[in-house]
Design a protein around this motif. Structure first.
Motif, mmCIF file in Angstrom:
data_model
loop_
_atom_site.group_PDB
_atom_site.id
_atom_site.type_symbol
_atom_site.label_atom_id
_atom_site.label_comp_id
_atom_site.label_asym_id
_atom_site.label_seq_id
_atom_site.Cartn_x
_atom_site.Cartn_y
_atom_site.Cartn_z
ATOM 1 N N ILE A 139 2.023 -22.767 53.576
ATOM 2 C CA ILE A 139 2.690 -23.518 52.501
ATOM 3 C C ILE A 139 2.333 -22.935 51.139
ATOM 4 O O ILE A 139 3.162 -22.879 50.220
ATOM 5 C CB ILE A 139 2.306 -25.011 52.597
ATOM 6 N N GLY A 140 1.088 -22.463 50.988
ATOM 7 C CA GLY A 140 0.688 -21.846 49.730
ATOM 8 C C GLY A 140 0.437 -22.871 48.637
ATOM 9 O O GLY A 140 0.031 -24.003 48.884
ATOM 10 N N HIS A 172 -1.279 -31.058 47.057
ATOM 11 C CA HIS A 172 0.156 -30.742 47.078
ATOM 12 C C HIS A 172 0.722 -30.674 48.495
ATOM 13 O O HIS A 172 1.911 -30.425 48.676
ATOM 14 C CB HIS A 172 0.414 -29.409 46.359
ATOM 15 N N VAL A 173 -0.110 -30.860 49.524
ATOM 16 C CA VAL A 173 0.349 -30.835 50.915
ATOM 17 C C VAL A 173 0.319 -32.257 51.465
ATOM 18 O O VAL A 173 -0.724 -32.916 51.456
ATOM 19 C CB VAL A 173 -0.533 -29.908 51.782
ATOM 20 N N HIS A 174 1.474 -32.725 51.923
ATOM 21 C CA HIS A 174 1.596 -34.076 52.473
ATOM 22 C C HIS A 174 1.436 -34.016 53.989
ATOM 23 O O HIS A 174 2.092 -33.219 54.668
ATOM 24 C CB HIS A 174 2.962 -34.673 52.112
ATOM 25 N N GLY A 185 6.440 -24.154 55.525
ATOM 26 C CA GLY A 185 5.933 -23.028 54.755
ATOM 27 C C GLY A 185 6.854 -21.826 54.803
ATOM 28 O O GLY A 185 8.056 -21.941 55.053
ATOM 29 N N GLU A 186 6.263 -20.652 54.636
ATOM 30 C CA GLU A 186 7.055 -19.430 54.494
ATOM 31 C C GLU A 186 7.614 -18.929 55.820
ATOM 32 O O GLU A 186 8.524 -18.101 55.843
ATOM 33 C CB GLU A 186 6.194 -18.335 53.857
ATOM 34 N N GLY A 187 7.100 -19.411 56.954
ATOM 35 C CA GLY A 187 7.611 -18.980 58.253
ATOM 36 C C GLY A 187 7.118 -17.592 58.632
ATOM 37 O O GLY A 187 6.364 -16.944 57.901
#
Length: 725
Positions: free
Chosen positions: A483-484, A447-449, A526-528
């Motif tokens: 990113i999770g 799911h991570v590009h 991601g969430e920062g």
């Protein structure tokens, strides 16, 4: 009977006197307690007021220094624009005023006579009430503009004797930063300059007047003697708290009251301003008296309750002591068990890592032995076949596939290097990034590009490739965690930039030794991170991962490695908007040198090689390749055979496997130093260890080369040694 009555009367009198004495003593004690309590509360309030003025003074100093920095930045930007365009236009002033409209009203440019040259809002200075010199060419002022309003102004004298001023909205400063500070019912904050000119006051008509002479003109019938003594202390730059008699200027009747004023200087450059907090004495005294009375009632109630609980508490203390001892024993036992469990987990983890490193090193060794003949024979086929033929294309595919396999083995081997190579070499940045991105892609979930934007060609930096792989991998693993489980993108970009681009961040002192830097950006969506977290991410053992999922050492190691490469690393992030890590490494102007095969004319008459390897396929390949180059080569499969060859033939260079049948090639080379000092000694290894680096430093060996080996790699090592000596 009369005597008895007389005695009773004396006894009653004695009791009354005794009770009166006790009551008098109690009243004296109560009065003493009251005086001490009152003084303590009032002194504490004074300390709080003094701390308030000191804090406001620091804030005022920071506020002025911030706009002083903006003023210097505006001048610097205009100087840069003037150098480029050859003229002054000050076009940046409009955008600056717009972006800082909360406190900045205008930026004005004047000539040395004070005539207005440029202004965003079109108002010039008509009157100046206060001037505080900050430095030789900059001052802090209170002025009135052409619109009739009072403003605070930071004025800087330019080299051409013109002046640039940042005009600060005095009303907004008071409303946002001063008026919300509450001191009693009528208290307020006043800011003055070192000459007693009022800059900030709740009553606007007192702005710009002298605190003594100005008020005497406004209120000629008022006695300001007590106030004048305190103002003299303030004008000397002292800090303190004073009680004095003055008036409530905001009350229409202007009544005389006793006041308490705390004051402290706000140092700005070579001058200072005075920040004072004023409160009515009764605002402290009356609540203290009421509080003491209530405290007395509470005290009486507490005494009665305490007496009833003394016996109960005595019984509880014995039981509590027993419970405390039992809890301490259980806590200590639990701590020992927890430490034992953590020690077992750490030991097991270290054992797993050791096993993985050993297995990885062994796998890399075997694959290198297999890849050497594959790459060598495919290269020989390509040399013998005509380009464009189907057989040539087939051989080319085999060579390319084996070359990619070699890169994969190098990446696997780099992860197992416990004793990794710490020497720095001139390495190609694009190749390092390419290999690191391949490593990151192997750990990226579906799911991570992973996106790359590499604008590099032959730029190099002086460093350690393994350590830089670790830097990029650590940052990307953190990005994956940020990113999770949702979808996201990691973007890795690389480019060559000038040192000015690094200087614009104003985070570090940038050395003038390097003109260009390699900029590597690793961004995720991601969430920062919050500003508090961002300040601590490079601290050792700091982690935001829960349940022991992180050690807090990843980014600390990243910073350590980058700094050892004379580079810089920092991050930008906002919660919910992702993060971006910036890495700047100095560009080494020396380009990476590709190994070139020496020609027959260069090597045929003077280079005689002895290659020692326990893999016959590797030996056969090297024999064919060097035969094609007309370089005489003798192949041996162990060190004893090599010793016999050295006694029988003249050899110029020895290329030995690091370990053969448990025996060390380094020890073999060391044994030859006395007998054959002129022979070049080269070690072939699957991974560079501290042992090999130390052997080279001590001149036990002359060079080392990574496996899988080729004829060009061996010739390049010989050539590097000859150029060095």
């Amino acid at each position: 009977m009369s005597d008895i009555k007389e005695n009773k009367r004396y006894g009653t009198g004695f009791m009354i006197c005794a009770m009166a004495s006790v009551l008098l003593i109690f009243c004296c004690l109560l009065f003493s307690i009251w005086e001490e309590y009152k003084e303590t509360i009032i002194n504490n309030q004074k300390k709080q007021m003094l701390l308030t003025t000191q804090s406001m003074g620091e804030n005022l100093k920071i506020f002025i220094e911030g706009y002083q920095a903006d003023l210097n930045a505006l001048c610097a930007i205009e100087d840069e624009n003037n150098k480029k365009s050859g003229r002054e236009d000050w076009s940046i002033l409009q955008s600056y005023v717009t972006n800082h409209s909360r406190f900045v009203f205008d930026v004005i440019l004047e000539d040395e006579n004070g005539r207005l040259l440029k202004s965003v809002n079109g108002y010039g200075v008509t009157s100046t009430y206060s001037v505080t010199e900050i430095g030789q060419d900059i001052s802090f002022r209170q002025c009135k503009l052409g619109n009739g309003e009072m403003y605070l102004i930071l004025k800087k004298i330019l080299p051409n004797r013109n002046s640039l001023s940042v005009v600060l909205n005095e009303k907004n400063y008071y409303n946002f930063l001063v008026s919300n500070i509450r001191l009693g019912t009528n208290g307020y904050v006043v800011i003055k300059d070192s000459k007693g000119i009022i800059l900030i006051h709740p009553q606007e008509r007192q702005w710009g007047i002298n605190v003594i002479s100005g008020r005497q003109e406004m209120f000629p019938d008022k006695d300001l003697t007590s106030l004048q003594q305190m103002i003299e202390n303030q004008n000397r730059g002292e800090a303190g708290v004073s009680e004095y008699y003055s008036y409530w200027w905001l009350d229409p009747e202007v009544p005389e009251v006793k006041k308490i004023s705390a004051y402290s200087p706000a140092i700005i450059g070579s001058g200072f301003l005075v920040v004072s907090a004023v409160i009515d004495y009764n605002d402290i005294y009356i609540p203290v008296a009421a509080g003491f009375f209530k405290l007395g009632l509470v005290f009486l109630g507490i005494v009665s309750v305490v007496l009833g609980m003394v016996f109960y508490i005595g019984d509880l203390r014995v039981q509590k002591r027993k419970d405390t001892e039992e809890i301490a024993y259980l806590w200590e036992l639990n701590k020992i068990l927890e430490e034992l469990h953590q020690s077992e987990e750490t030991t097991a983890h270290q054992q797993r890592l050791q096993i993985m490193g050993t297995m990885t090193g062994g796998i890399a060794h075997e694959f290198n032995n297999l890849l050497t003949p594959i790459m060598g024979y495919s290269e020989l086929l390509m040399l013998d076949l005509p380009e464009g033929a189907e057989s040539y294309d087939n051989a080319s595919e085999i060579y390319e596939a084996s070359r990619k396999a070699k890169e994969i083995i190098q990446q696997i081997s780099s992860l197992s290097r416990k004793n990794m190579e710490t020497a720095f070499k001139n390495v190609n940045a694009a190749k390092v990034l390419g290999r690191a991105i391949k490593m990151v892609s192997s750990v990226c979930p579906s799911h991570v590009h992973l996106k790359k934007e590499i604008a590099l060609s032959d730029e190099c930096f002086l460093g350690n490739e393994t350590q830089m792989n670790q830097v990029i991998l650590n940052i990307c693993v953190n990005a994956i965690h940020a990113i999770g489980h949702g979808g996201g993108t990691i973007t890795i970009s690389g480019s060559r930039v000038g040192s000015e681009e690094l200087k614009q961040y104003k985070l570090f002192p940038v050395s003038e030794e390097w003109n260009y830097y390699l900029r590597i950006d690793i961004a995720d969506d991601g969430e920062g991170m919050s500003e508090e977290v961002l300040k601590q991410i490079f601290d050792p053992f700091f982690t935001t991962k829960k349940n022991g999922a992180g050690t807090g050492l990843g980014l600390s190691l990243v910073e350590q490695i980058v700094h050892s490469h004379k580079g810089f690393v920092f991050a930008e992030s906002r919660p919910g908007e992702g993060s971006i890590f910036h890495i700047f490494l100095p560009v080494n102007e020396q380009k990476e040198q590709e190994g070139q095969q020496e020609t027959e004319a260069e090597n045929g008459d003077r280079l005689r090689l002895l290659v020692i390897d326990d893999n016959p396929k590797v030996l056969r390949l090297l024999e064919k390749n060097f035969s094609r180059l007309h370089v005489p080569l003798t192949a041996c499969m162990d060190f004893e055979e090599a010793r016999r060859v050295l006694k029988e033939r003249e050899i110029d260079a020895i290329v030995a496997e690091h370990y053969i049948a448990g025996k060390s090639g380094t020890d073999f080379c060391m044994s030859l130093q006395g007998q054959y000092p002129e022979i070049i000694r080269i070690i072939m290894t699957d991974r560079v260890t501290k042992e090999i680096l130390e052997a080279k430093r001590r001149k036990i060996i002359d060079e080392y080369i990574d496996k899988p080996v080729s004829d060009s790699a061996i010739l390049k090592a010989v050539k590097n040694y000859e150029e060095r000596v």
